[in-house]
Motif scaffolding. Sequence first.
Motif, short mmCIF file in Angstrom:
data_model
loop_
_atom_site.label_atom_id
_atom_site.label_comp_id
_atom_site.label_asym_id
_atom_site.label_seq_id
_atom_site.Cartn_x
_atom_site.Cartn_y
_atom_site.Cartn_z
N GLN A 198 -10.60 15.62 7.01
CA GLN A 198 -10.77 14.21 6.99
C GLN A 198 -10.65 13.65 5.69
N GLU A 199 -11.30 14.05 4.51
CA GLU A 199 -11.63 13.38 3.55
C GLU A 199 -10.21 13.47 2.41
N LYS A 200 -9.16 14.48 2.86
CA LYS A 200 -8.08 14.69 2.31
C LYS A 200 -7.12 13.45 2.82
N VAL A 201 -7.28 13.31 4.22
CA VAL A 201 -6.31 11.88 4.64
C VAL A 201 -7.08 10.84 4.19
N LEU A 202 -8.41 10.55 4.39
CA LEU A 202 -8.86 9.34 4.01
C LEU A 202 -8.57 8.83 2.31
N ALA A 203 -8.32 10.02 1.47
CA ALA A 203 -8.24 9.77 0.11
C ALA A 203 -6.83 9.18 -0.06
N GLY A 204 -5.93 9.35 0.91
CA GLY A 204 -4.51 8.52 1.03
C GLY A 204 -3.50 9.12 0.26
N PRO A 205 -2.45 8.42 0.15
CA PRO A 205 -1.99 7.11 0.66
C PRO A 205 -1.84 7.05 2.15
N LEU A 206 -2.10 6.08 2.74
CA LEU A 206 -1.85 5.99 4.03
C LEU A 206 -0.65 5.08 4.43
N LYS A 207 0.40 5.69 4.87
CA LYS A 207 1.39 5.21 5.34
C LYS A 207 1.38 3.85 6.24
N ALA A 208 1.91 2.65 5.91
CA ALA A 208 2.13 1.85 7.01
C ALA A 208 3.43 1.89 7.83
N TYR A 209 3.32 1.85 9.17
CA TYR A 209 4.51 1.91 9.91
C TYR A 209 4.74 0.41 10.36
N THR A 210 3.51 -0.01 10.46
CA THR A 210 3.83 -1.67 11.04
C THR A 210 2.76 -2.45 10.43
N PRO A 211 2.54 -3.85 10.44
CA PRO A 211 1.52 -4.38 10.14
C PRO A 211 0.15 -4.15 10.55
N LYS A 212 0.12 -3.50 11.75
CA LYS A 212 -1.11 -3.04 12.38
C LYS A 212 -1.57 -1.73 12.09
N THR A 213 -0.72 -0.98 11.24
CA THR A 213 -1.23 0.62 10.92
C THR A 213 -2.43 0.47 10.17
N ILE A 214 -3.42 1.17 10.52
CA ILE A 214 -4.77 1.41 9.64
C ILE A 214 -4.39 1.85 8.23
N CYS A 215 -4.64 1.14 7.24
CA CYS A 215 -4.21 1.62 6.05
C CYS A 215 -5.58 1.70 4.94
N SER A 216 -6.71 1.34 5.53
CA SER A 216 -7.88 1.17 4.84
C SER A 216 -8.63 2.40 5.35
N PRO A 217 -9.11 3.18 3.94
CA PRO A 217 -10.02 4.51 4.46
C PRO A 217 -11.23 4.10 5.05
N ASP A 218 -11.95 2.66 4.77
CA ASP A 218 -13.13 2.53 5.41
C ASP A 218 -13.00 2.01 6.77
N GLU A 219 -11.82 1.42 7.27
CA GLU A 219 -11.54 1.13 8.49
C GLU A 219 -11.30 2.27 9.28
N LEU A 220 -10.56 3.24 8.69
CA LEU A 220 -10.07 4.46 9.47
C LEU A 220 -11.24 5.37 9.67
N ARG A 221 -12.12 5.41 8.74
CA ARG A 221 -13.29 5.80 8.85
C ARG A 221 -14.34 5.33 10.13
N ARG A 222 -14.33 4.16 10.34
CA ARG A 222 -14.84 3.63 11.44
C ARG A 222 -14.38 4.10 12.60
N VAL A 223 -13.00 3.93 12.57
CA VAL A 223 -12.16 4.29 13.77
C VAL A 223 -12.76 5.79 14.52
N LEU A 224 -12.52 6.70 13.41
CA LEU A 224 -13.03 8.11 13.75
C LEU A 224 -14.42 8.25 14.23
N ALA A 225 -15.39 7.52 13.72
CA ALA A 225 -16.79 7.48 14.14
C ALA A 225 -16.66 6.97 15.60
#
Length: 256
Positions: free
Chosen positions: A155-182
């Motif tokens: 998880q931490e390796k993925v959260l460290a990024g970079p997080l690729k944006a496929y669309t404007p809706k793609t989650i690219c914020s580590p904090d937001e992704l962390r909330r989604v995983l929780a």
Amino acid sequence: MRHTSAQAPSVVDRVLDVFGAFTAQRPALSLSELSRRAALPLSTTHRIVGELARRGALERQDDGHYRVGLWLWEIASLSRGMGLRDAAMPFLEDLYEATHENVQLAVLDASEVVYVERISGRNAVSVVSRAGSRLDAHATGVGQVLLAHAPAEVQEKVLAGPLKAYTPKTICSPDELRRVLAGVRRDGFVISDRQVELVSLSVAAPVHGPEDTVVAAISIVVPAQGADAWTLVPAVRAAARGISRSLGAPRARPAR
């Protein structure tokens, strides 16, 4: 090429580079194309391809191009993904028959998901995934489910990024992704809205194995326009629970 060693590539590296030259868009390649795409000398490519063709791992077509051979498919059928697919298919088929939408089964490989199976109807919304393809885990419903239950270091390796944006809706914020995983761990499912393609959304849920660990995830992909994703949650979770029960997960056994 997937090897990263600073040393010269081994024989195994070279063989894998040859296989890695094939893609869904280019399933048949000439010897010179294989040499160029694998970044190998033509003589080396000729020797490797000849041996692979002799063993049935590659097949030579009448036009001189090469394709992946059936012998390699036989070997691949022994992978953990194929056993998982066999256990999951009845439930995936039931889910498809109930909805006639895209139904997918995936496993996690580092920061990516590998799609083990996909059932798709002629009128279902278009998706980029196919059996054997990969996508970044952070952007997909199945990937978010699998990441939520992955080891902390993954998880931490993925959260460290970079997080690729496929669309404007793609989650690219580590904090937001962390909330989604929780939220996935809390709720037992996730709704991924237009993160890979703007025309579709998915509902995904985890599949548990014999030790109650998450070994896979399933999802249904539907058109984003006019879809009520919440109505699909019970069906997806029920299918995931059925697969888990088939795999022997203790949590999925019927209560006595």
